[in-house]
Design a protein around this motif. Structure first.
Motif, short mmCIF file in Angstrom:
data_model
loop_
_atom_site.label_atom_id
_atom_site.label_comp_id
_atom_site.label_asym_id
_atom_site.label_seq_id
_atom_site.Cartn_x
_atom_site.Cartn_y
_atom_site.Cartn_z
N ASP A 47 0.81 -1.22 0.00
CA ASP A 47 0.00 0.00 0.00
C ASP A 47 0.84 1.26 0.00
N ALA B 97 -3.21 5.11 4.12
CA ALA B 97 -3.93 3.99 3.49
C ALA B 97 -5.21 3.73 4.25
N THR C 132 -7.36 -0.37 7.31
CA THR C 132 -6.92 -0.21 8.69
C THR C 132 -7.63 -1.15 9.66
N VAL D 67 -2.43 -2.36 6.80
CA VAL D 67 -1.66 -1.60 5.80
C VAL D 67 -0.38 -2.38 5.52
#
Ligand code: G4P
Length: 296
Positions: free
Chosen positions: A25, A109, A113, A119
């Motif tokens: 990410d 990102a 989460t 992430v």
């Protein structure tokens, strides 16, 4: 000064990073805050320039305890405005500061989460910028080996930070960008290049010239030199080294100055941060040097 550099290694690293990119990410690139340009990773720079990366990049400016705070602020602003990266100044001496990167990863990102969807951050950096130290701080020694994420190669290390972020440590060695002589000297002064590859005198001459121009007061204070006398050595910097040698008793038979010894003292004391908080390059210097290189 010539430095061994192997394009083959860079190509391999670039291939490995490109392969892993679709399944991460964001990228955390650790650099040395004293040389944010020269310690940057050429693979990342290349990919970013050619729009090969559409992922957020965090530049972790490590070793700020050794860097000039004004220059660090300048660099952070420059990197964020000019390169569109997120710059985070840190020092391993302050683990709390380093851990701020976890929150930053989550903010960059937001789609990932949850515990199930952490992430995925790829961490990288040229040798000696402090990548391992940073990983140890972040992982609090709970390093897990080799993940089973589909995109990561077997050799990649997966470190679950248990806070909704997984770090993927890039394997292999990433070499610094050495596209101009200034960068090689700065890498050498900072200690990023192994001492066996160095000609100490060459490196120390570069260092003293830079310090006289940019950090004369710190130099005078540390070596207990007269600042006015030091100022008169601007164009003959080797004389400043001689003066330091005399004050530190670096003498050879016959009373001659032992230049090798003085040069080692200067470099070692710089690296240890004893001379002061000193940054070796600024955004303005780099822009000027890049124009010079392009015109060559
Ligand atoms: P790397 O994985 O990127 O190659 O770097 P590593 O963590 O091994 O760190 C390289 C050196 O830099 C180590 O010192 C480490 O202690 C030091 N270092 C890392 N982060 C910081 C920082 O924020 N500030 C300062 N001043 N130093 C830092 P070493 O001399 O090689 O080893 P040691 O003295 O720790 O045994």
């Amino acid at each position: 000064m010539t430095i061994q550099w192997y394009p083959g290694h860079m190509h391999k690293a670039q291939k490995e990073i490109k392969q892993a990119l679709p399944d991460i990410d964001l990228i955390i690139e650790v650099v040395d805050a004293r040389i944010p340009y020269s310690s940057a990773n050429p693979v990342i720079a290349d990919l970013a320039e050619n729009k090969g990366i559409s992922k957020p990049i965090i530049k972790l400016m490590n070793k700020t305890d050794l860097a000039d705070p004004a220059r660090t602020a300048q660099w952070c602003e420059y990197l964020e405005k000019q390169q569109g990266v997120k710059a985070l100044p840190v020092t391993a001496q302050s683990p709390e500061q380093v851990k701020k990167v976890i929150g930053l990863c989550r903010r960059l990102a937001p789609q990932r989460t949850t515990k199930e969807l952490p992430v995925r951050a790829m961490i990288m950096g040229i040798p000696n910028v402090g990548k391992s130290t940073i990983i140890n701080i972040l992982s609090q020694k709970t390093i897990a080996k080799v993940g089973n994420e589909p995109a990561v190669t077997q050799r990649q290390q997966r470190i679950d930070l248990k806070e909704g972020v997984i770090l993927f440590d890039t394997p292999g060695i990433l070499w610094p960008k050495i596209d101009n002589t200034h960068s090689s000297y700065r890498l050498a002064i900072s200690g990023a290049i192994k001492d066996t590859a160095l000609d100490y005198e060459d490196v120390a001459f570069y260092a003293i010239e830079y310090l006289l121009k940019n950090y004369q007061s710190l130099l005078a204070e540390h070596f207990k030199l007269d600042e006015h006398e030091l100022a008169s050595y601007q164009s003959e910097s080797w004389m400043a080294l001689e003066l330091i040698g005399r004050l530190r008793g670096c003498l050879k038979a016959g009373g001659r100055i032992d230049m090798d010894k003085v040069c080692k003292i200067l470099i070692h004391e710089y690296r240890a941060g004893n001379i002061g908080k000193i940054t070796l390059e600024s955004p303005a210097m780099i822009e000027k040097e890049l124009i010079e290189v392009a015109e060559m």
